[in-house]
Write an enzyme that holds these catalytic residues in place. Structure first.
Site, short mmCIF file in Angstrom:
data_model
loop_
_atom_site.label_atom_id
_atom_site.label_comp_id
_atom_site.label_asym_id
_atom_site.label_seq_id
_atom_site.Cartn_x
_atom_site.Cartn_y
_atom_site.Cartn_z
CD GLN A 1 0.74 2.29 5.10
OE1 GLN A 1 -0.23 2.73 5.70
NE2 GLN A 1 0.86 2.35 3.79
CG PHE A 2 3.13 0.98 10.69
CD1 PHE A 2 2.37 1.68 9.77
CD2 PHE A 2 4.13 1.67 11.37
CE1 PHE A 2 2.61 3.04 9.52
CE2 PHE A 2 4.37 3.02 11.15
CZ PHE A 2 3.60 3.70 10.21
CG HIS B 1 1.13 3.25 13.80
ND1 HIS B 1 -0.12 3.44 14.33
CD2 HIS B 1 1.00 3.44 12.46
CE1 HIS B 1 -0.97 3.74 13.36
NE2 HIS B 1 -0.33 3.74 12.22
N PRO C 1 -2.89 -10.01 10.06
CG PRO C 1 -4.46 -8.50 9.21
CD PRO C 1 -3.16 -8.57 9.96
CD GLU D 1 -2.95 -4.56 5.69
OE1 GLU D 1 -4.17 -4.77 5.77
OE2 GLU D 1 -2.46 -3.44 5.56
CD GLU E 1 -2.38 -1.55 2.62
OE1 GLU E 1 -2.87 -2.68 2.80
OE2 GLU E 1 -2.27 -0.70 3.53
#
Lengths: 326, 366, 434
Positions: free
Chosen positions: A82-83, A129, A89, A60, A29
C-alpha cells in the site's frame, strides 16, 4: 489514444497484460473492490474477476511470501504494497527468496514477480507514508528496482517489469501520480529496462535524477537556460542495474554532473552513480560531482516536508556551483 | 488410539443491549450500579465524539491534514483507557483518542500530530506510553516487549495494545500472542474489530468464527465482548488487566464494534459498503445506549445533555485554538528536522542542516 | 468583518463551482454549520462555516466558479453574535428526557460534515492529498547528432546497441521510431554508416508540407517544400559537423607538372603512389590522432580512404595496402571499388580504417579546394582538374599539363613544415615520368 495520468497508466498496463496473459494476477490490500487506495487497480476486479484480482488479508509478509510461491509455479503475480513504508516486512521474502530463486536453483526455478508500491513524499501524508528508500532495494543483487517518471514510461516500464522473468520492485512516485496527463497508446509496447531516458539535451551540465524529482530537475533546467546554461536531463528509470553508459556519455560531453534524489544522501543511489563516474569518466569531469538529496534525517511530518524535499533552487544552486569550475 | 486432547470455546459478553437495557439472565457487573463512574465515562465518550467531529471539519476546511476518525468506537476506547493505571503502558494504533484522553493526552496533541507536527507525539500523559503507530500491528510486539521488561524487573505493571480486525491478520499480532504465551507476559491484547480494514470487510480477513480464538490458538484466554457496551468492555478489561498484574499471564479481548466513519478523511466508504449496513450500525452505537440507560436510571436528562454538549464544544474549541496558536505562532523551525536524530548531532548532519537553513521552503503547507 | 476564502477541498483542485447557498445573507450561523454546496470535479461538497456570526455577503451566486483561496463569503462576527456560549448545541440535536428508541440524531445530522450524507469527490488516496492537474505533456523529440528521436526510442537504441546515426527514419518530420530501431537492430549492431541495399534514391519523395502551416502566417510562402534529410546525406551532415568542431584545418596548395607522363598514364594510381611517397618523407601525415586520449598513431602502412561519389551519396572507401601494392594491384583495388560503388555494395569493412584520404574531383570542375579531414585521420589530399599551364622553359614557352593539389592537414598535430615537405615529396613523385 487517451490522455492519462501516471497512475492511470499503471492501471492501463495492468489491464493490458492481464488481458493478454492469463497468468498475471494482482494481489494486495484494498486492490479489488476499492481499486487500490490510489485507484491504481480501479476497475480491474470488475473486469477480470476476484480470482485474478485478490483483496488480501492485512499481512505484508504473507503477500510477499505467497507471491514468491505463485511466481515459482508459473504465475506472474503483481503484488501491491500500500505504501513503500509498509514494504519492510517484505524484505525477507524479496531478498531471501525472490532475488535468489533463479540463482540458487541454477535456473531450474525463477521468480517473475513485481512488487509495486506508491513511493516518495510530497502529498502531505501522515508519517510512514512518504518514504523513498530505493537504495535499499537497489543494493540487493538479484532484484531490479524500477521507477517511472511519466505516464508513458509508467505504462511501458510496468509492462516490461511484468514480462521480465525475474523480480522487479516497481516504485511509483505518488507525488506525480496525477500531476500531468500524457497521450499513452494502449499498444502493449514495453519500454526497455536497464537503460536511462535522456529527457533533455544539453551541453553544459548533466542533471541525473529519477521519479518525482524529474519535475524539479526539468524546472531547474529551464531556470538554468535563462542564464544561458544548457542542461542535459537524464531519467535513470532503472536504478538497479544502472545504465552508466548513457550517463558517462553525457558527462563526457558536458564535464559536469549533478545527481538529484529525494531519498537520503548517505548511501543513496547518487553515491553509486558518483563513484562510477569517478571511476570511468574522471578525465572528462571539469568539476566535482554534486548530489542534491534529501537529508539524512527521518522524513518530517508534513508541515516540514517541503523543507526536506530537494527544491528547484537547490538544484540550480548546485549546478551553478560547479559551473564556476574551469 | 484417537482422543480429543484440546478443544476450545469462545464466550461472548454483553450486559447492556442496543436499547440500553440490562440483559436478563446474566450476572451484571458492579459497574452497572456505579452510575457516577458511568456518567463520568459517558462524558468522556461525548467529548471524544465532539472532538472527532470537529477534527473532521478541520480537515474539510483545510486546517488539518489527513485524520483518522474514531466515530463509533468510543465505548471500546474509553473502556480500555479507564481500566488502566497510570504506570501501565499503552501501545495504541491510531484511533484510540478516548483511551488516551483518559490517560492525560490533550486534544491539541492529537491535532498537532495529524496537523503534521511531531510535537504531537511528545504528548501529555504518561511518558512511557507509545506514540500513534501507523505500521499495522507492530505496536503489539512493542507492548509485548514492554510487558517483558516489567516482568523482568518485577514491576506490577501491565502493557495494553490495541489492534484492528485487519491487524489481527498480521504476523506481528500473532507473534505477540505467541510471545505472551511463551513468557506469560503481563499483556492485554485488544482486538477492536470494527468490521472494516479500509475497504476489506471482516469476512475477507479469514473464515474463523471469531478473531479472539487466535489468542486461544496461542494459549491465551480469549473472549469476545460487545464493544459498544461500555459495561461489558470495561468489565472484560478489568479482568484481563487484573490477571496480567497478578502474574496470571496475558489475554485477548475481541471488542465487536463498527467503524461508523471512513477509514480516514481521505477515504470514502460509500465506494465499498452499503449505506443500509451503516444505518443499521447507527442503531447500535455506544453513546445512544449508554445515554438511554443513564436516562432510565434517572441520572440523565435533556438539560444535562445540552449542558454537556455545550461544555464539550467549549473545550474542543479551546483545544483547536491551542493547536492553531502553536502551529501559527510557534511553528517548529527547520532545525527540528535535525535536532532529534540522535542525542548529539553527528557532524555530517551539521553540514546538511546548514543547507536546509539556506533553502527554506517557499509558501506553507496547510 | 471576516472574509472566508474558499479552502482547498482536499483534492488540490484549483477552483469549485457554487451549487447553492444553504443559508441566506443576514442569517446567523454557528461554527461548522454547513453554509454552501460546492461542486468539484465529480461531486458536491458541503463547506462548513468557520465562524459564528451573521452571514454578511456572498462572493458569488449559484453557478459561479470560485478559485481556491479566493473570497467566498463574509461574516459579521461582532461580539456576542450568535456564538458558542449560547445554549445552542454544536452539532447535537434536541432530545427529550424520555428515552428514545430510535438512534438520536447526534449523527447523522445535516451538519455532520463529511461522514455521510453529501457526496464527496473521490480523493483518490487514503492519506494526504495528491495534486491533480489536467495539464497535458507530450514527449518532445530531442536532436541527437542530427537525429530526431524521443527519449523512449533513444533508450531503446541504447538497449539494442543500435547507432542512431545509421537508422533509416520513417517517422513524421524525420523522427526515428521504435520500429525503425528494431529493424536496424535485426541487421546487427552498427557503428558506422551502413549503406542501404535496396534500390532507392537518396532523395525522398516530397512529403506533405507539414511546415506549410507555419508559413501561413508569414507574408511570403517559400517556393519549395521542406523535406527531411536522410540516410547518407544525413550521415554526411553529422560527420562534417563533427570534423569541423574538432579538426583545426589548414590547407597548402600547389601544382604538379606532369608533362613527363606517358600517354594513358593511370592518374589515380599515380596519385596513390605519390601519397605513399609523401608519407615516406613525412610519416606524420599518415597517422591517426586521438584527441581525447591525446595520442597519435603513425601508420607503418597506408590505406587510402578515397572519396567516392555515388547515386546513394558520398562514401569514403578504403583502398588497402597502398604501401605494398604495385601498379597492377592498385588498379585492381580501384576497379573493385568502382564496381562495388556501381552495385551499391561497398562492404562495411571498406568504409573504415583508412590512414589518409584522397579526393579526386578532377573529372568535374575546380582547381584547388579545402577538403575536410575525417578524424582520426590527420590529412587529406584533393586533386583538381588537369589543365595546361604555360610554363617558361629554356628559350621559350611550353604548355605543360598541370595537376592542382590541395593538402589539408590537422594543425593540432601536424606542423606546416611537415605538411609542406609531404606535399613536396608528393609532387616530386608525381612529376616523374613513371
Amino acid at each position: 489514444m487517451a490522455e492519462i495520468t501516471l497512475v492511470e497508466a499503471v492501471t492501463l498496463a495492468l489491464a493490458h497484460e492481464m488481458e493478454v496473459d492469463p497468468t498475471v494476477v494482482v494481489f494486495g490490500e484494498d486492490v479489488g473492490v476499492n481499486g487500490g487506495v490510489f485507484r491504481a487497480t480501479a476497475g480491474l476486479q470488475q473486469k477480470f474477476g476476484d480470482d485474478r484480482v485478490l483483496d488480501t488479508p492485512l499481512a505484508e509478509v504473507m503477500i510477499a511470501g505467497m507471491c514468491v510461491g505463485m511466481a515459482s509455479q508459473g504465475m506472474k503475480p503483481v503484488a501491491e504494497a500500500q505504501f513503500e513504508g509498509f514494504m519492510y516486512p517484505m524484505v525477507d521474502h524479496i531478498v531471501n527468496h525472490a532475488a535468489r530463486l533463479r540463482h540458487r536453483t541454477r535456473g531450474r526455478m525463477n521468480c517473475p514477480v513485481v512488487f509495486r508500491a506508491p513511493w516518495g513524499g510530497g502529498i502531505h501524508a501522515p508519517e510512514h507514508h512518504s518514504d523513498s528508500n530505493e537504495a535499499t532495494w537497489a543494493h540487493f543483487p538479484g532484484v531490479r528496482t524500477v521507477i517511472p517518471s511519466s505516464p508513458s514510461r509508467a505504462y511501458g516500464l510496468l509492462l516490461a517489469a511484468i514480462r521480465d522473468p525475474d523480480p522487479v520492485v516497481f516504485l511509483e512516485p505518488k507525488r506525480i501520480y496525477r500531476w500531468q496527463r500524457e497521450e499513452v497508446e494502449d499498444n502493449g509496447e514495453e519500454l526497455p529496462l536497464d537503460v536511462c531516458f535522456v529527457l533533455r539535451d544539453g551541453t553544459d551540465v548533466t542533471l541525473v535524477t529519477w521519479g518525482a524529482m524529474v519535475k524539479e530537475t526539468m524546472e531547474a533546467a529551464l531556470e538554468l537556460e535563462k542564464n544561458g546554461v544548457s542542461a542535459e536531463v537524464i531519467d535513470v528509470a532503472t536504478v538497479a542495474p544502472i545504465d552508466m553508459e548513457t550517463i558517462i556519455e553525457s558527462v563526457e560531453k558536458t564535464g559536469r554532473c549533478v545527481i538529484v534524489h529525494e531519498a537520503p544522501k548517505h548511501c543513496g543511489v547518487g553515491g553509486e552513480i558518483a563513484a562510477s563516474l569517478a571511476e570511468k569518466a574522471i578525465w572528462h569531469l571539469k568539476a566535482p560531482i554534486k548530489r542534491v538529496t534529501g537529508y539524512d534525517t527521518i522524513m518530517p511530518l508534513y508541515r516540514s516536508e517541503m523543507n526536506y524535499m530537494p527544491s528547484m533552487e537547490r538544484i540550480v544552486s548546485a549546478a551553478n556551483e560547479i559551473l564556476e569550475f574551469e | 488410539m484417537a482422543a480429543t486432547i484440546a478443544s476450545f470455546k469462545v464466550d461472548f459478553f454483553q450486559f447492556l443491549d442496543e436499547e440500553g437495557r440490562l440483559v436478563d439472565g446474566v450476572q451484571i457487573p458492579a459497574l452497572a450500579r456505579d452510575t457516577k463512574q458511568l456518567e463520568s465515562l459517558y462524558r468522556l465518550m461525548t467529548l471524544t465524539r465532539v472532538f472527532d467531529k470537529k477534527s473532521v471539519a478541520l480537515q474539510r476546511t483545510g486546517k488539518l491534514g489527513t485524520y483518522a476518525s474514531c466515530l463509533g468506537h468510543e465505548a471500546a476506547h474509553v473502556a480500555i483507557g479507564s481500566a488502566m493505571r497510570e504506570e501501565d503502558c499503552f501501545a495504541p494504533m491510531y484511533r484510540e483518542y478516548a483511551a488516551q484522553f483518559f490517560r492525560g493526552v490533550k486534544m491539541s496533541d492529537v491535532l498537532m500530530y495529524w496537523g503534521g507536527d511531531e510535537r504531537g507525539n511528545d504528548f501529555s500523559g504518561p511518558k512511557h506510553d507509545f506514540p500513534w503507530c501507523v505500521p499495522i500491528a507492530t505496536q503489539c510486539l512493542h507492548a509485548a516487549g514492554a510487558a517483558l521488561a516489567y516482568k523482568l524487573h518485577g514491576q506490577p505493571r501491565v502493557a495494553v495494545s490495541v489492534v484492528g480486525d485487519g491487524g489481527s491478520s498480521k504476523g506481528d499480532f500473532l507473534e505477540a500472542i505467541n510471545a505472551a504465551s511463551a513468557w506469560k507476559l503481563p499483556l492485554v491484547l485488544v482486538i477492536v474489530n470494527n468490521q472494516w480494514a479500509i475497504s476489506v470487510p471482516r469476512a475477507k480477513q479469514n473464515t474463523a468464527r471469531t478473531l479472539a480464538q487466535k489468542g486461544i490458538a496461542g494459549g491465551l484466554p480469549s473472549i469476545q465482548v460487545d464493544g459498544n457496551d461500555l459495561i461489558a468492555s470495561r468489565w472484560a478489561m478489568d479482568k484481563a488487566i487484573a490477571a496480567a498484574r497478578e502474574g496470571r499471564g496475558a489475554s485477548v479481548i475481541e471488542m465487536l464494534t463498527y467503524r461508523l466513519s471512513d477509514h480516514t478523511t481521505a477515504d470514502d466508504a460509500r465506494r465499498y459498503r452499503d449505506q443500509d449496513e451503516v444505518d443499521s450500525a447507527w442503531k447500535k452505537e455506544p453513546l445512544l445506549r449508554l445515554r438511554n440507560y443513564l436516562t432510565d436510571q434517572g441520572h440523565w436528562d435533556q438539560v444535562k445533555e445540552e449542558e454537556l454538549l455545550s461544555d464539550c464544544a467549549e473545550r474542543v474549541n479551546a483545544a483547536v485554538e491551542e493547536y492553531q496558536d502553536r502551529i501559527n505562532n510557534d511553528p517548529q523551525p527547520i532545525d527540528s528536522m535535525f535536532n532529534y536524530m540522535f542525542k548529539d548531532l553527528p557532524h555530517h548532519l551539521e553540514e546538511q542542516r546548514e543547507i536546509a537553513r539556506r533553502f527554506p521552503a517557499k509558501g506553507g503547507s496547510h | 468583518m471576516k472574509t472566508f476564502n474558499l479552502p482547498d477541498l482536499g483534492e488540490g483542485l484549483p477552483d469549485a463551482e457554487i451549487v447553492e447557498w444553504l443559508v441566506a445573507e443576514g442569517d446567523t450561523v454557528k461554527v461548522d454549520d454547513p453554509i454552501v454546496s460546492m461542486e468539484t470535479a465529480k461531486a458536491v461538497v458541503e463547506v462548513p462555516s468557520p465562524y459564528a456570526g451573521k452571514v454578511a455577503k456572498f462572493h458569488g451566486q449559484a453557478g459561479d466558479v470560485i478559485k481556491t483561496g479566493a473570497p467566498l463569503v463574509e461574516f459579521d462576527t461582532g461580539e456576542g453574535a450568535g456564538d458558542e456560549k449560547a445554549a445552542d448545541k454544536d452539532g447535537a440535536e434536541p432530545e427529550s428526557s424520555e428515552r428514545k428508541l430510535e438512534p438520536q440524531a447526534v449523527e447523522p445530522a445535516d451538519d455532520d460534515v463529511g461522514q455521510t450524507g453529501e457526496e464527496r469527490a473521490d480523493t483518490g488516496t487514503v492519506v494526504g492529498n495528491v495534486t491533480t492537474s489536467d495539464e497535458v505533456v507530450r514527449q518532445s523529440h530531442s536532436s541527437v547528432g542530427g537525429v530526431k528521436v524521443t527519449p523512449a526510442v533513444r533508450a531503446l537504441a541504447r538497449k539494442l546497441k543500435v547507432d542512431l546515426g545509421s537508422v533509416e527514419a520513417t517517422g513524421p518530420e524525420g523522427v526515428v521510431t521504435s520500429s525503425d530501431v528494431r529493424k536496424a537492430a535485426e541487421q546487427g549492431p552498427t557503428r558506422k554508416p551502413a549503406q542501404t541495399r535496396e534500390a532507392q534514391p537518396s532523395r525522398e519523395e516530397p512529403r506533405p508540407a507539414r511546415r506549410q502551416a507555419d508559413t501561413d502566417s508569414k507574408p511570403e510562402a517559400p517556393s519549395g517544400e521542406w523535406e527531411p534529410i536522410r540516410g547518407t546525406r544525413r550521415t554526411m551532415a553529422r560527420a562534417m559537423s563533427e570534423s569541423h568542431a574538432r579538426v583545426v584545418a589548414t590547407t597548402i596548395m600547389d601544382d604538379a607538372d606532369i608533362h613527363a607522363w606517358q600517354h594513358g598514364e593511370d592518374i589515380t594510381v599515380r596519385l596513390l603512389r605519390s601519397l605513399w611517397a609523401g608519407a615516406q618523407a613525412e610519416p606524420g601525415l599518415n597517422a591517426w590522432y586521438d584527441d581525447e586520449q591525446n595520442m597519435r598513431m603513425i601508420h607503418k602502412g597506408m590505406h587510402v580512404g578515397m572519396a567516392v561519389d555515388t547515386a546513394d551519396g558520398l562514401f569514403v572507401a578504403r583502398l588497402k595496402d597502398v604501401h605494398s601494392s604495385d601498379r597492377r594491384q592498385m588498379r585492381e583495388e580501384i576497379n573493385r571499388l568502382r564496381d562495388n560503388a556501381k552495385n551499391r555494395s561497398i562492404p562495411p569493412e571498406d568504409l573504415k580504417d583508412y590512414t589518409i584520404m584522397l579526393s579526386n574531383f578532377g573529372v568535374f570542375a575546380g582547381r584547388y579546394a579545402t577538403p575536410i579531414v575525417n578524424p582520426p585521420c590527420v590529412a587529406i589530399v584533393a586533386a583538381g582538374v588537369l589543365r595546361h599551364e604555360v610554363v617558361p622553359v629554356l628559350g621559350g614557352m611550353e604548355a605543360h599539363r598541370t595537376l592542382p593539389l590541395s593538402l589539408t592537414f590537422d594543425h593540432r598535430v601536424c606542423t606546416g613544415g611537415e605538411a609542406a615537405r609531404f606535399l613536396k615529396a608528393m609532387i616530386q613523385d608525381l612529376q616523374k615520368s613513371q
